[in-house]
Scaffold this active site. Structure first.
Site, PDB file in Angstrom:
ATOM      1  N   LYS A 186       0.900  -1.230   0.007  1.00 56.97           N
ATOM      2  CA  LYS A 186      -0.005   0.014  -0.094  1.00 56.97           C
ATOM      3  C   LYS A 186       0.711   1.263  -0.067  1.00 56.97           C
ATOM      4  O   LYS A 186       2.040   1.090   0.206  1.00 56.97           O
ATOM      5  CB  LYS A 186      -0.986  -0.037   1.221  1.00 56.97           C
TER       6      LYS A 186
HETATM    7  C1  LIG Z   1      -5.094  -4.391   0.640  1.00 54.32           C
HETATM    8  C2  LIG Z   1      -6.676  -4.462   0.609  1.00 54.32           C
HETATM    9  C3  LIG Z   1      -7.196  -4.713   1.804  1.00 54.32           C
HETATM   10  C4  LIG Z   1      -6.606  -5.518   2.799  1.00 54.32           C
HETATM   11  O1  LIG Z   1      -5.661  -5.053   3.487  1.00 54.32           O
HETATM   12  P1  LIG Z   1      -4.840  -6.087   4.318  1.00 54.32           P
HETATM   13  O2  LIG Z   1      -3.833  -5.128   5.203  1.00 54.32           O
HETATM   14  O3  LIG Z   1      -3.705  -6.776   3.143  1.00 54.32           O
HETATM   15  O4  LIG Z   1      -5.451  -7.093   5.117  1.00 54.32           O
HETATM   16  C5  LIG Z   1      -8.621  -4.579   1.852  1.00 54.32           C
HETATM   17  N1  LIG Z   1      -9.202  -3.998   0.781  1.00 54.32           N
HETATM   18  C6  LIG Z   1      -8.823  -3.532  -0.152  1.00 54.32           C
HETATM   19  C7  LIG Z   1      -9.420  -2.798  -1.376  1.00 54.32           C
HETATM   20  C8  LIG Z   1      -7.418  -3.572  -0.311  1.00 54.32           C
HETATM   21  O5  LIG Z   1      -6.685  -3.376  -1.547  1.00 54.32           O
END
Ligand SMILES: *Cc1c(COP(=O)(O)O)cnc(C)c1O
Length: 398
Positions: A186
Protein backbone atom coordinates in the site's frame (compact mmCIF):
# COMPACT_ATOMS: atom_id res chain seq x y z
CA UNK A 1 1.92 3.01 -4.91
CA UNK A 2 4.05 0.68 -2.80
CA UNK A 3 5.44 2.19 0.38
CA UNK A 4 8.01 -0.59 0.33
CA UNK A 5 9.87 1.13 -2.46
CA UNK A 6 11.00 4.02 -0.33
CA UNK A 7 12.10 3.15 3.12
CA UNK A 8 15.34 3.28 5.00
CA UNK A 9 16.99 5.27 7.75
CA UNK A 10 13.91 6.95 9.23
CA UNK A 11 12.12 3.63 9.55
CA UNK A 12 15.21 2.00 11.08
CA UNK A 13 15.51 4.75 13.69
CA UNK A 14 11.89 4.31 14.72
CA UNK A 15 12.15 0.52 14.93
CA UNK A 16 15.43 0.72 16.87
CA UNK A 17 13.74 3.06 19.31
CA UNK A 18 11.27 0.29 20.10
CA UNK A 19 13.93 -2.44 20.25
CA UNK A 20 16.14 -0.33 22.51
CA UNK A 21 13.46 0.04 25.16
CA UNK A 22 12.16 -3.47 24.68
CA UNK A 23 8.38 -2.97 24.83
CA UNK A 24 6.89 -4.50 21.71
CA UNK A 25 3.27 -4.32 22.84
CA UNK A 26 1.22 -1.18 22.30
CA UNK A 27 -0.67 -1.31 25.62
CA UNK A 28 0.61 -1.29 29.18
CA UNK A 29 4.17 -1.70 30.49
CA UNK A 30 4.09 2.01 31.29
CA UNK A 31 7.16 1.94 33.53
CA UNK A 32 9.37 -0.02 31.11
CA UNK A 33 8.63 1.91 27.95
CA UNK A 34 10.25 5.22 28.93
CA UNK A 35 7.66 7.29 27.15
CA UNK A 36 7.66 5.33 23.88
CA UNK A 37 4.14 4.91 22.53
CA UNK A 38 4.57 4.31 18.79
CA UNK A 39 1.03 3.09 18.10
CA UNK A 40 -0.47 6.01 20.01
CA UNK A 41 1.78 8.46 18.19
CA UNK A 42 0.86 6.97 14.84
CA UNK A 43 -2.83 7.25 15.70
CA UNK A 44 -2.32 10.94 16.44
CA UNK A 45 -0.49 11.46 13.13
CA UNK A 46 -3.17 9.57 11.18
CA UNK A 47 -5.88 11.56 12.89
CA UNK A 48 -4.26 14.73 11.51
CA UNK A 49 -3.52 13.29 8.07
CA UNK A 50 -7.04 11.92 7.61
CA UNK A 51 -8.85 14.75 9.41
CA UNK A 52 -10.69 12.35 11.63
CA UNK A 53 -11.32 12.66 15.37
CA UNK A 54 -10.54 9.05 16.21
CA UNK A 55 -8.15 6.46 14.84
CA UNK A 56 -7.85 2.84 15.95
CA UNK A 57 -4.84 0.99 14.61
CA UNK A 58 -5.31 -2.72 13.95
CA UNK A 59 -3.30 -5.63 12.56
CA UNK A 60 -4.37 -5.38 8.89
CA UNK A 61 -6.72 -3.72 6.45
CA UNK A 62 -8.94 -6.80 6.49
CA UNK A 63 -9.12 -6.54 10.28
CA UNK A 64 -9.91 -2.83 9.89
CA UNK A 65 -13.00 -3.63 7.78
CA UNK A 66 -14.22 -6.29 10.21
CA UNK A 67 -13.56 -4.11 13.26
CA UNK A 68 -15.25 -1.11 11.62
CA UNK A 69 -18.40 -3.10 10.85
CA UNK A 70 -18.44 -4.79 14.26
CA UNK A 71 -17.95 -1.49 16.09
CA UNK A 72 -21.09 -0.17 14.38
CA UNK A 73 -23.04 -3.27 15.38
CA UNK A 74 -23.08 -5.13 12.06
CA UNK A 75 -23.29 -8.88 12.60
CA UNK A 76 -25.07 -12.16 11.92
CA UNK A 77 -27.59 -12.00 9.11
CA UNK A 78 -27.03 -8.33 8.31
CA UNK A 79 -26.47 -7.46 4.67
CA UNK A 80 -23.55 -5.29 3.59
CA UNK A 81 -23.60 -4.00 0.04
CA UNK A 82 -20.18 -4.08 -1.64
CA UNK A 83 -18.75 -3.91 -5.19
CA UNK A 84 -17.86 -6.74 -7.59
CA UNK A 85 -14.45 -5.16 -8.15
CA UNK A 86 -12.31 -5.04 -5.00
CA UNK A 87 -9.89 -7.30 -3.15
CA UNK A 88 -11.15 -10.62 -1.69
CA UNK A 89 -10.65 -9.08 1.77
CA UNK A 90 -13.94 -7.17 1.40
CA UNK A 91 -16.22 -10.20 1.56
CA UNK A 92 -13.92 -12.04 3.99
CA UNK A 93 -14.24 -9.21 6.50
CA UNK A 94 -18.04 -9.21 6.18
CA UNK A 95 -18.40 -13.00 6.42
CA UNK A 96 -16.13 -13.17 9.45
CA UNK A 97 -18.95 -11.45 11.35
CA UNK A 98 -21.62 -13.83 10.07
CA UNK A 99 -22.93 -11.02 7.88
CA UNK A 100 -23.85 -11.36 4.21
CA UNK A 101 -21.90 -9.64 1.43
CA UNK A 102 -24.26 -8.38 -1.27
CA UNK A 103 -22.19 -7.79 -4.38
CA UNK A 104 -23.39 -5.19 -6.86
CA UNK A 105 -22.14 -3.63 -10.09
CA UNK A 106 -19.56 -0.90 -10.43
CA UNK A 107 -19.64 2.03 -12.86
CA UNK A 108 -17.05 4.07 -14.77
CA UNK A 109 -15.56 5.30 -11.48
CA UNK A 110 -14.52 1.62 -11.00
CA UNK A 111 -16.37 1.82 -7.68
CA UNK A 112 -19.97 1.16 -6.55
CA UNK A 113 -22.72 2.04 -9.02
CA UNK A 114 -25.26 4.00 -6.94
CA UNK A 115 -28.23 2.70 -8.97
CA UNK A 116 -27.17 -0.88 -8.37
CA UNK A 117 -26.77 -0.09 -4.68
CA UNK A 118 -30.27 1.38 -4.51
CA UNK A 119 -31.75 -1.72 -6.12
CA UNK A 120 -29.98 -4.08 -3.72
CA UNK A 121 -31.35 -2.54 -0.52
CA UNK A 122 -33.59 -4.86 1.53
CA UNK A 123 -34.91 -4.66 5.10
CA UNK A 124 -31.75 -6.59 6.13
CA UNK A 125 -29.32 -4.04 4.69
CA UNK A 126 -27.21 -2.43 7.41
CA UNK A 127 -24.29 -0.86 5.60
CA UNK A 128 -22.99 0.21 2.25
CA UNK A 129 -19.30 -0.35 1.82
CA UNK A 130 -17.74 1.72 -0.92
CA UNK A 131 -14.30 0.48 -1.89
CA UNK A 132 -12.25 3.39 -3.18
CA UNK A 133 -10.41 1.38 -5.82
CA UNK A 134 -7.09 2.15 -7.46
CA UNK A 135 -6.53 5.55 -5.86
CA UNK A 136 -9.89 7.12 -6.66
CA UNK A 137 -13.49 7.08 -5.42
CA UNK A 138 -17.11 6.28 -6.10
CA UNK A 139 -19.85 8.80 -6.64
CA UNK A 140 -19.88 9.92 -3.01
CA UNK A 141 -22.73 12.41 -3.33
CA UNK A 142 -25.14 9.80 -4.69
CA UNK A 143 -24.01 7.22 -2.14
CA UNK A 144 -24.39 9.68 0.74
CA UNK A 145 -27.92 10.46 -0.43
CA UNK A 146 -28.79 6.77 -0.47
CA UNK A 147 -27.46 6.10 3.03
CA UNK A 148 -29.27 9.14 4.40
CA UNK A 149 -32.60 8.25 2.81
CA UNK A 150 -32.41 4.65 3.95
CA UNK A 151 -30.82 5.24 7.33
CA UNK A 152 -27.80 3.03 6.60
CA UNK A 153 -24.14 3.15 7.52
CA UNK A 154 -21.55 4.27 4.98
CA UNK A 155 -18.24 2.47 5.37
CA UNK A 156 -15.30 3.48 3.18
CA UNK A 157 -12.61 0.96 2.36
CA UNK A 158 -9.86 3.41 1.44
CA UNK A 159 -7.06 0.83 1.56
CA UNK A 160 -6.04 1.60 -2.04
CA UNK A 161 -6.74 5.32 -1.92
CA UNK A 162 -4.58 6.68 0.89
CA UNK A 163 -4.30 10.43 0.28
CA UNK A 164 -7.11 10.73 -2.26
CA UNK A 165 -9.65 13.47 -1.47
CA UNK A 166 -13.28 14.38 -2.15
CA UNK A 167 -14.23 18.05 -1.74
CA UNK A 168 -10.85 18.44 -0.02
CA UNK A 169 -11.72 15.80 2.56
CA UNK A 170 -9.46 12.74 2.78
CA UNK A 171 -11.05 9.55 1.45
CA UNK A 172 -11.92 7.38 4.44
CA UNK A 173 -13.14 10.40 6.43
CA UNK A 174 -16.38 10.88 4.48
CA UNK A 175 -18.40 7.85 5.58
CA UNK A 176 -19.33 6.90 9.14
CA UNK A 177 -16.21 4.78 9.29
CA UNK A 178 -13.11 4.57 7.10
CA UNK A 179 -10.66 1.68 6.72
CA UNK A 180 -7.00 1.68 5.72
CA UNK A 181 -4.38 -0.98 5.09
CA UNK A 182 -0.68 -0.52 5.64
CA UNK A 183 0.36 -3.88 4.23
CA UNK A 184 3.54 -4.13 2.20
CA UNK A 185 2.07 -2.95 -1.12
CA UNK A 186 0.00 0.00 0.00
CA UNK A 187 0.98 3.68 -0.35
CA UNK A 188 2.44 3.73 3.15
CA UNK A 189 3.36 0.53 4.95
CA UNK A 190 3.85 -0.86 8.45
CA UNK A 191 4.82 -4.28 7.04
CA UNK A 192 1.36 -5.37 8.15
CA UNK A 193 -1.21 -3.07 9.71
CA UNK A 194 -4.43 -1.19 9.27
CA UNK A 195 -6.59 1.54 10.76
CA UNK A 196 -10.22 2.38 11.41
CA UNK A 197 -11.06 6.08 11.43
CA UNK A 198 -14.28 7.69 12.62
CA UNK A 199 -15.71 10.84 14.14
CA UNK A 200 -18.19 8.75 16.12
CA UNK A 201 -17.08 8.44 19.74
CA UNK A 202 -19.13 5.33 20.36
CA UNK A 203 -17.85 3.47 17.28
CA UNK A 204 -14.31 4.40 18.28
CA UNK A 205 -14.65 3.11 21.84
CA UNK A 206 -16.14 -0.10 20.48
CA UNK A 207 -13.29 -0.51 17.99
CA UNK A 208 -10.71 0.15 20.72
CA UNK A 209 -12.13 -2.57 22.99
CA UNK A 210 -13.17 -5.05 20.31
CA UNK A 211 -9.72 -5.14 18.69
CA UNK A 212 -8.11 -6.03 22.05
CA UNK A 213 -10.21 -8.86 23.55
CA UNK A 214 -12.91 -6.47 24.75
CA UNK A 215 -10.53 -5.00 27.38
CA UNK A 216 -11.85 -1.62 28.43
CA UNK A 217 -8.41 0.06 28.63
CA UNK A 218 -9.33 1.86 31.83
CA UNK A 219 -6.45 2.62 34.22
CA UNK A 220 -2.92 1.29 33.79
CA UNK A 221 -3.24 -2.05 35.54
CA UNK A 222 -3.74 -4.34 32.55
CA UNK A 223 -4.94 -7.37 34.51
CA UNK A 224 -7.63 -5.35 36.30
CA UNK A 225 -9.43 -4.25 33.14
CA UNK A 226 -13.02 -5.36 32.73
CA UNK A 227 -14.85 -6.48 29.59
CA UNK A 228 -17.96 -4.56 28.60
CA UNK A 229 -18.37 -7.01 25.69
CA UNK A 230 -16.62 -9.81 23.83
CA UNK A 231 -13.69 -8.99 21.64
CA UNK A 232 -10.83 -10.57 19.69
CA UNK A 233 -7.20 -9.74 19.05
CA UNK A 234 -6.59 -7.46 16.07
CA UNK A 235 -3.80 -5.46 17.73
CA UNK A 236 -0.88 -3.89 15.95
CA UNK A 237 2.59 -4.25 17.50
CA UNK A 238 4.87 -1.36 18.42
CA UNK A 239 7.39 -2.55 15.81
CA UNK A 240 4.85 -2.28 13.01
CA UNK A 241 3.56 1.05 14.28
CA UNK A 242 7.14 2.36 14.40
CA UNK A 243 7.58 1.68 10.68
CA UNK A 244 4.27 3.40 9.98
CA UNK A 245 5.25 6.42 12.04
CA UNK A 246 8.26 7.02 9.81
CA UNK A 247 6.18 6.37 6.69
CA UNK A 248 3.24 8.64 7.50
CA UNK A 249 5.58 11.61 7.79
CA UNK A 250 6.62 10.94 4.19
CA UNK A 251 3.07 10.62 2.85
CA UNK A 252 2.96 14.16 1.36
CA UNK A 253 6.22 13.42 -0.47
CA UNK A 254 4.85 10.08 -1.80
CA UNK A 255 1.61 11.70 -2.95
CA UNK A 256 3.43 14.47 -4.76
CA UNK A 257 5.44 11.91 -6.75
CA UNK A 258 2.39 9.77 -7.55
CA UNK A 259 0.33 12.72 -8.73
CA UNK A 260 3.12 14.13 -10.87
CA UNK A 261 3.51 10.78 -12.63
CA UNK A 262 -0.25 10.26 -12.97
CA UNK A 263 -0.47 13.58 -14.80
CA UNK A 264 2.22 12.53 -17.27
CA UNK A 265 0.41 9.27 -18.07
CA UNK A 266 -2.91 11.07 -18.41
CA UNK A 267 -1.45 13.63 -20.79
CA UNK A 268 0.39 11.17 -23.02
CA UNK A 269 -1.84 8.06 -23.02
CA UNK A 270 -5.06 9.97 -22.40
CA UNK A 271 -4.47 11.99 -25.58
CA UNK A 272 -5.03 8.94 -27.80
CA UNK A 273 -8.36 9.14 -29.67
CA UNK A 274 -9.90 5.85 -28.47
CA UNK A 275 -8.67 6.07 -24.89
CA UNK A 276 -10.90 7.48 -22.16
CA UNK A 277 -9.80 8.14 -18.62
CA UNK A 278 -11.50 6.68 -15.62
CA UNK A 279 -14.26 8.96 -14.29
CA UNK A 280 -13.36 10.85 -11.13
CA UNK A 281 -16.44 12.42 -9.49
CA UNK A 282 -16.44 16.20 -9.52
CA UNK A 283 -14.71 17.48 -6.37
CA UNK A 284 -12.50 14.40 -6.27
CA UNK A 285 -8.73 14.20 -6.48
CA UNK A 286 -7.03 10.85 -7.05
CA UNK A 287 -4.14 9.73 -4.85
CA UNK A 288 -2.16 8.79 -7.96
CA UNK A 289 -1.56 5.24 -6.75
CA UNK A 290 -2.68 3.95 -10.16
CA UNK A 291 -3.27 5.22 -13.69
CA UNK A 292 -6.58 3.86 -15.02
CA UNK A 293 -8.05 4.15 -18.49
CA UNK A 294 -10.63 2.54 -20.76
CA UNK A 295 -10.19 1.05 -24.24
CA UNK A 296 -13.00 0.28 -26.71
CA UNK A 297 -13.51 -3.37 -25.65
CA UNK A 298 -12.15 -6.44 -23.87
CA UNK A 299 -10.40 -7.81 -26.94
CA UNK A 300 -8.46 -4.59 -27.42
CA UNK A 301 -7.58 -4.53 -23.71
CA UNK A 302 -6.18 -8.04 -23.89
CA UNK A 303 -4.12 -7.21 -26.96
CA UNK A 304 -2.78 -4.06 -25.34
CA UNK A 305 -1.77 -5.96 -22.18
CA UNK A 306 0.00 -8.52 -24.37
CA UNK A 307 1.69 -5.69 -26.25
CA UNK A 308 2.81 -4.14 -22.97
CA UNK A 309 4.26 -7.49 -21.87
CA UNK A 310 6.10 -7.93 -25.16
CA UNK A 311 7.46 -4.40 -24.84
CA UNK A 312 8.68 -4.93 -21.27
CA UNK A 313 6.03 -2.73 -19.67
CA UNK A 314 5.12 -4.39 -16.37
CA UNK A 315 2.72 -3.46 -13.56
CA UNK A 316 -0.32 -2.98 -15.84
CA UNK A 317 -3.39 -5.20 -15.62
CA UNK A 318 -6.77 -5.87 -17.11
CA UNK A 319 -8.75 -7.24 -14.17
CA UNK A 320 -11.35 -9.20 -16.16
CA UNK A 321 -9.57 -12.54 -15.60
CA UNK A 322 -7.91 -11.60 -12.33
CA UNK A 323 -8.15 -14.09 -9.44
CA UNK A 324 -7.76 -11.61 -6.63
CA UNK A 325 -9.81 -8.59 -7.59
CA UNK A 326 -12.87 -9.50 -9.63
CA UNK A 327 -16.04 -11.54 -9.08
CA UNK A 328 -15.63 -13.70 -12.19
CA UNK A 329 -12.85 -15.77 -10.61
CA UNK A 330 -14.13 -15.90 -7.04
CA UNK A 331 -15.35 -19.52 -7.21
CA UNK A 332 -14.46 -20.10 -3.56
CA UNK A 333 -17.07 -17.50 -2.66
CA UNK A 334 -19.66 -18.58 -5.23
CA UNK A 335 -19.35 -22.24 -4.19
CA UNK A 336 -19.00 -21.38 -0.49
CA UNK A 337 -15.82 -23.36 0.02
CA UNK A 338 -15.42 -23.00 3.75
CA UNK A 339 -13.14 -24.90 6.12
CA UNK A 340 -15.91 -24.95 8.69
CA UNK A 341 -19.71 -24.94 8.60
CA UNK A 342 -21.39 -21.68 7.62
CA UNK A 343 -24.81 -20.69 8.94
CA UNK A 344 -27.88 -21.44 6.87
CA UNK A 345 -28.64 -17.72 6.97
CA UNK A 346 -25.40 -16.85 5.16
CA UNK A 347 -25.84 -19.76 2.72
CA UNK A 348 -29.32 -18.56 1.83
CA UNK A 349 -28.12 -14.99 1.69
CA UNK A 350 -25.47 -15.89 -0.87
CA UNK A 351 -27.69 -17.98 -3.15
CA UNK A 352 -28.13 -14.98 -5.43
CA UNK A 353 -24.53 -15.48 -6.60
CA UNK A 354 -25.35 -18.78 -8.35
CA UNK A 355 -27.11 -17.11 -11.26
CA UNK A 356 -25.98 -13.54 -10.92
CA UNK A 357 -24.48 -11.81 -13.91
CA UNK A 358 -22.75 -8.50 -13.59
CA UNK A 359 -22.84 -7.17 -17.12
CA UNK A 360 -22.22 -3.56 -16.20
CA UNK A 361 -19.16 -4.55 -14.18
CA UNK A 362 -17.94 -6.77 -17.05
CA UNK A 363 -18.41 -3.85 -19.42
CA UNK A 364 -16.16 -1.53 -17.41
CA UNK A 365 -13.62 -4.06 -16.11
CA UNK A 366 -13.26 -5.64 -19.55
CA UNK A 367 -12.30 -2.29 -21.06
CA UNK A 368 -10.16 -1.10 -18.19
CA UNK A 369 -6.40 -1.06 -17.88
CA UNK A 370 -4.94 -0.30 -14.52
CA UNK A 371 -1.27 0.57 -14.12
CA UNK A 372 0.56 0.80 -10.83
CA UNK A 373 2.50 4.04 -10.36
CA UNK A 374 5.83 3.39 -8.73
CA UNK A 375 7.55 5.86 -6.46
CA UNK A 376 11.00 4.64 -7.42
CA UNK A 377 10.75 5.67 -11.09
CA UNK A 378 12.40 8.86 -12.27
CA UNK A 379 10.42 11.43 -14.20
CA UNK A 380 12.40 10.52 -17.34
CA UNK A 381 11.49 6.85 -16.92
CA UNK A 382 7.83 7.76 -16.57
CA UNK A 383 7.89 9.85 -19.74
CA UNK A 384 9.59 7.06 -21.72
CA UNK A 385 7.16 4.53 -20.31
CA UNK A 386 4.14 6.65 -21.21
CA UNK A 387 5.42 7.08 -24.79
CA UNK A 388 5.99 3.32 -25.11
CA UNK A 389 2.50 2.59 -23.80
CA UNK A 390 0.96 5.06 -26.24
CA UNK A 391 2.82 3.41 -29.11
CA UNK A 392 1.57 -0.07 -28.18
CA UNK A 393 -2.03 1.18 -27.89
CA UNK A 394 -1.85 3.05 -31.19
CA UNK A 395 -0.52 -0.08 -32.91
CA UNK A 396 -3.30 -2.30 -31.52
CA UNK A 397 -5.97 0.22 -32.49
CA UNK A 398 -4.67 0.76 -36.02
C1 LIG B 1 -5.16 -4.41 0.63
C2 LIG B 1 -6.62 -4.28 0.69
C3 LIG B 1 -7.35 -4.75 1.79
C4 LIG B 1 -6.78 -5.59 2.87
O1 LIG B 1 -5.67 -5.12 3.50
P1 LIG B 1 -4.66 -6.12 4.26
O2 LIG B 1 -3.89 -5.18 5.12
O3 LIG B 1 -3.80 -6.76 3.22
O4 LIG B 1 -5.47 -7.07 5.04
C5 LIG B 1 -8.71 -4.50 1.82
N1 LIG B 1 -9.32 -3.84 0.82
C6 LIG B 1 -8.65 -3.40 -0.25
C7 LIG B 1 -9.39 -2.67 -1.32
C8 LIG B 1 -7.29 -3.63 -0.37
O5 LIG B 1 -6.64 -3.22 -1.46
Amino acid sequence: MPGFELFGELEKQQVNDVLDNGVLMRYGFDGMRKGHWKAKELETELSKAFQSKHVQLVSSGTAAVSVALASAGVGAGDEVIMPTFTFVASFEAIMMLGAIPVLVDIDDTLCLNPEAVQQAITPKTKAIMVVQMCGSMGNMEALQNIVQKNNLLLVEDACQAIGGTYNNKPLGSIGDLGCFSFDFVKTITCGEGGAVITNNENFYTNADHYSDHGHDHVGNDRGAETHPFLGYNFRISELHAAVGLAQVKRLPEFLEIQRKYLKIFQEVVGALPQVTLRTVPSGGEESGAFFNFFLPDLEVSRKVIQGFKNGGIDACWNYFDNNWHYIRKWDHLKNLKSLFPITQEVKTGLQYLENATFQKSDHFIGRNISCLIKLSWTEEEVKTRAQKMAKVIATVLK
